[in-house]
Write an enzyme that holds these catalytic residues in place. Structure first.
Site, mmCIF file in Angstrom:
data_model
loop_
_atom_site.group_PDB
_atom_site.id
_atom_site.type_symbol
_atom_site.label_atom_id
_atom_site.label_comp_id
_atom_site.label_asym_id
_atom_site.label_seq_id
_atom_site.Cartn_x
_atom_site.Cartn_y
_atom_site.Cartn_z
ATOM 1 N N HIS B 264 0.832 -1.205 0.000
ATOM 2 C CA HIS B 264 0.000 0.000 0.000
ATOM 3 C C HIS B 264 0.870 1.261 0.000
ATOM 4 O O HIS B 264 0.722 2.133 -0.859
ATOM 5 C CB HIS B 264 -0.909 -0.037 1.238
ATOM 6 C CG HIS B 264 -1.817 1.136 1.372
ATOM 7 N ND1 HIS B 264 -3.130 1.109 0.980
ATOM 8 C CD2 HIS B 264 -1.601 2.386 1.859
ATOM 9 C CE1 HIS B 264 -3.687 2.288 1.213
ATOM 10 N NE2 HIS B 264 -2.779 3.077 1.758
ATOM 11 N N GLU B 265 1.793 1.327 0.953
ATOM 12 C CA GLU B 265 2.624 2.534 1.045
ATOM 13 C C GLU B 265 3.547 2.677 -0.164
ATOM 14 O O GLU B 265 3.895 3.789 -0.559
ATOM 15 C CB GLU B 265 3.444 2.539 2.336
ATOM 16 C CG GLU B 265 2.639 2.460 3.641
ATOM 17 C CD GLU B 265 1.545 3.509 3.785
ATOM 18 O OE1 GLU B 265 1.633 4.572 3.140
ATOM 19 O OE2 GLU B 265 0.564 3.258 4.525
ATOM 20 N N HIS B 268 1.801 4.723 -2.661
ATOM 21 C CA HIS B 268 1.956 6.153 -2.346
ATOM 22 C C HIS B 268 3.372 6.624 -2.701
ATOM 23 O O HIS B 268 3.562 7.699 -3.271
ATOM 24 C CB HIS B 268 1.732 6.388 -0.841
ATOM 25 C CG HIS B 268 0.295 6.320 -0.402
ATOM 26 N ND1 HIS B 268 -0.687 7.114 -0.954
ATOM 27 C CD2 HIS B 268 -0.317 5.572 0.557
ATOM 28 C CE1 HIS B 268 -1.852 6.849 -0.343
ATOM 29 N NE2 HIS B 268 -1.657 5.910 0.565
ATOM 30 N N GLU B 294 -4.556 8.016 -2.791
ATOM 31 C CA GLU B 294 -5.044 6.725 -2.304
ATOM 32 C C GLU B 294 -5.275 5.753 -3.461
ATOM 33 O O GLU B 294 -5.094 4.538 -3.301
ATOM 34 C CB GLU B 294 -6.332 6.934 -1.497
ATOM 35 C CG GLU B 294 -6.747 5.745 -0.670
ATOM 36 C CD GLU B 294 -5.841 5.424 0.521
ATOM 37 O OE1 GLU B 294 -4.906 6.218 0.799
ATOM 38 O OE2 GLU B 294 -6.046 4.379 1.140
#
Lengths: 494, 494
Positions: B264-265, B268, B294
């Site tokens: 997930h990160e 980003h 997001e």
């Protein structure tokens, strides 16, 4: 209000402290964490914040406030008076340094550091020579801005060691040279049978961390107000109230290297954690000088950590954490920690030979700034002096005049503080033993506690209340002297 | 010079960027490293630097320069025009926020955060209630400063998602509710046989780091321009050019938790690393919105990382690094990663149920800001809505209305961006597959490369050139829609 101008200065320094503590964190991060590609922008951030703090300080309003405080006879708090004394000194010293000059210096520094690293790696002094010439020249210009009475090098020393001069340091160092050579010979003979490979083994980083932290904690380092990280260059930084960070590096074949690094930095860290926190933003809340700072690290590293009783205390824990050490006796470990022989690298030098490395650098810096030595002639001068001091030949620049980072950082006048630290450590420790005789030969945790309390009361809590020389005199009853350091070395190695 | 005022603004934003990037590092350090006793001073540093950046921006000179740029018809570079658009928007929005109000908000926030933590730990909403009342009230006052057309909540949303309104989000979310409930039922049934304990084992932090970093690197994360650290709350921060830092937390009994956090990160982080670096200090160099941000993390986490082919690619490496996994087949792992059931905690929710958590918070925030819901009635409203949405009962505040950190941080209007991100992720991924069909079902390293290149070209490199809604429309040919997200969930769980 009786001290309106004092309050103005205090407010201004609260603001400056935000910039300087933030810069300190940026600096710490740069040594511990920063990704490679972020270095350029980080240099811009540091230059900007540094210039901002400087311009907030040299503002003409500041001079007016300082003048009013000096004339205000109602201010009689000794901490306030010490701040006024230091503000005046720093203001007079800094006011002729223009923001442009700050920017120019930063630029020279930031180009010199990679050039130094390259020159060292390629063993080619020429790559660094023109950078060092600029650094010497910038420092010479600084001496004019700062002003000096006798020797231009005085102006640089004083930035690191308030009140010290080329002459006062030269006198101390002249008195050290031949006794140190003599002690060095004795130490070398005494160490003849001790192998430098003795404790070579396989020590995991995790185990080393565990051992180092246990000791730092028992010395009194507060891990709720600080931490230990990994960095190429070990250092300790008092970043902000409640935030003192030290670093070490690990050699998995030799745990002593990081251990003694941590003992040293813990000494710095304990000083930072003991400074008067209410005065954090003002001069009186800071360490009084680099020499006194170094005295704290040397005291814990050498007088405590290399004291035979240290290993009597920690041997059981050491063999618990490093099971492979079990075949070594405590006496062997003590001998290993005290072994000595002339060597090229200052940061790896033992206690008996260390100060000669410093005296050498002092003499070279002094001559560079006076213009008596040209940068082009530095390697030759270095190597000749090295042969004279240590009796060994320098084989390349990395083990010679390119070994230290300081000059590439623009810092000239810094080196002498290392030996001042050794002298002050011995003198302070001698005095502390008068109050708590048992700490001289028995390092139980209660002894660490007593020693720390003594240092807190006599040194740490005073911050910059007194000038360094007055602090030493008030605490020990004597001016800084070589006597106790030489006595200590003779006792250990004679 | 044709764009003198533009240059003035650029210079001003270079300065503001020094403050904001420094604040970002202070924030990162606070989550990863800071000693406990340094927290108070850190809050002062952050408040000071934040206020400094704000006052440099609301300076009346800035408005003059923006006005001159708006009238300057010679400026036709689209990146410059986007900056002028964003400068105007931010200026109009921020000019009525006084430095005193900023300071007051900071104070309320800094008191609310520990109160929230205490209330949560003691399961006592009352401890937090008065703080939340102040936060709602401050946010209501903000809506007046910012201004809005239809609903006061619009003014808050727009700070996180430019161009979005209560109505536009409400319409999208209304269209999601019943399909999501339906998909949730299907997903729950499909997962019935899959044990949530399946991959429980003993996974060392070092092994997890190794695995996570290998995958982040193969996705394209540049470790020379970023790093992964440990923090209680996983996040990613684009601190400065060449400096993007993400965090994760480790559970040694379950490597999936940190793995999917890192995936997930990394999404980003890839966005941050792909932004137009030359415009770093200006609005156009920043991510266009939190929703689009997001979308990048959801895309890599769910569309790539939960795609069965992901495990076909990484299974051999996983069993090499975690030998205890050998008794699990790749099919079991895939089933495990897709298991779904209604649960209380948003951050642990699966893909099929996640958006209902968001819709719930959106409706509550909207009503709080409008004054239709009182803070005192929040727990009851939360629990009733939770039962309605998920069919399960809330047993305590920590699994209910005190679970999230956002409100204690003063952030209201943030939550909807999580679901906007899910919608945009599906819509963008659908489009990318049109160009590179193979990425839909086969994730070789070359597919990661193609996907990243597509995102770089279509999203990352554009920064804030377009408003979020225009970006989605330009890239996918359609306005933001629930269609692709629902199709994706139906395909996976239907």
């Amino acid at each position: 209000m009786e001290d309106k101008e004092y309050q103005e200065l205090k407010n201004r320094f609260d603001e400056i402290a935000i910039y300087s503590s933030t810069s300190a964190l940026l600096g710490w991060d740069q040594e511990t964490n920063i990704p490679k590609k972020a270095l350029n922008y980080r240099a811009e951030q540091c230059a900007f914040l540094g210039a901002k703090a400087h311009s907030l300080f040299i503002d003409s309003e500041v001079e007016g406030w300082i003048g009013a405080c000096e004339e205000n006879k109602q201010i009689d708090d000794p901490f306030k008076l010490a701040n006024i004394r230091e503000w005046r000194w720093s203001y007079n010293r800094g006011r002729d340094i223009s923001p442009e000059f700050v920017a120019e210096s930063e630029k020279v520094r930031s180009l010199a550091m990679p050039a130094w690293a390259e020159a060292r790696a390629k063993d080619d002094f020429k790559i660094f020579q023109s950078h060092l010439e600029k650094i010497v020249e910038i420092n010479q210009r600084k001496t004019e801005c700062y002003g000096f009475e006798e020797h231009p090098y005085d102006a640089l020393i004083e930035g690191f060691e308030r009140g010290a001069t080329t002459k006062s340091i030269g006198d101390l160092f002249d008195g050290l040279k031949s006794p140190l050579k003599e002690i060095g010979e004795l130490a070398k003979n005494k160490s003849a049978g001790v192998s430098s490979q003795l404790i070579q083994g396989d020590y995991s980083v995790e185990s080393q961390m565990l051992f180092n932290e246990a000791i730092a904690k028992s010395f009194g380092f507060d891990f709720e107000a600080g931490r230990i990280d990994t960095a190429v260059h070990p250092f300790c930084s008092g970043i902000a109230p409640g935030d003192t960070r030290m670093t070490t590096r690990y050699d998995t074949s030799d745990f002593m290297s990081s251990l003694y690094g941590v003992l040293h930095e813990t000494g710095h860290g304990l000083y930072e954690q003991g400074l008067p926190i209410d005065h954090f933003s003002c001069p009186v809340g800071k360490a009084v000088s680099l020499g006194i700072h170094e005295s704290q690290s040397r005291l814990w590293e050498n007088h405590v950590g290399r004291n035979p009783s240290f290993w009597e205390r920690w041997y059981p824990k050491a063999i618990e954490i490093f099971p492979s050490m079990k075949n070594l006796g405590v006496d062997q470990i003590i001998e290993y920690c005290l072994r000595s022989e002339p060597s090229h690298i200052r940061v790896e030098a033992d206690e008996a030979t260390y100060d000669l490395h410093i005296i050498l650098r002092f003499e070279i810096e002094r001559d560079l700034i006076a213009g008596d030595l040209k940068v082009a002639d530095l390697p030759e001068a270095w190597n000749a002096k090295f042969k004279e001091f240590f009796g060994i030949t320098v084989n390349n620049f990395a083990e010679g005049c390119l070994q230290d980072i300081h000059w590439s950082m623009g810092a000239i006048g810094y080196f002498p503080t290392y030996t001042i630290g050794n002298l002050a450590a011995a003198q302070l420790f001698h005095k502390a033993k008068e109050e708590y005789p048992e700490i001289g030969s028995c390092f139980l945790d209660v002894d660490y506690k007593n020693l720390l309390e003594w240092l807190r009361n006599n040194v740490h809590s005073k911050g910059s209340l007194l000038l360094p020389e007055d602090l030493i005199k008030e605490v020990t009853g004597e001016s800084l002297t070589t006597k106790y350091h030489l006595d200590h070395l003779r006792e250990r190695y004679g």
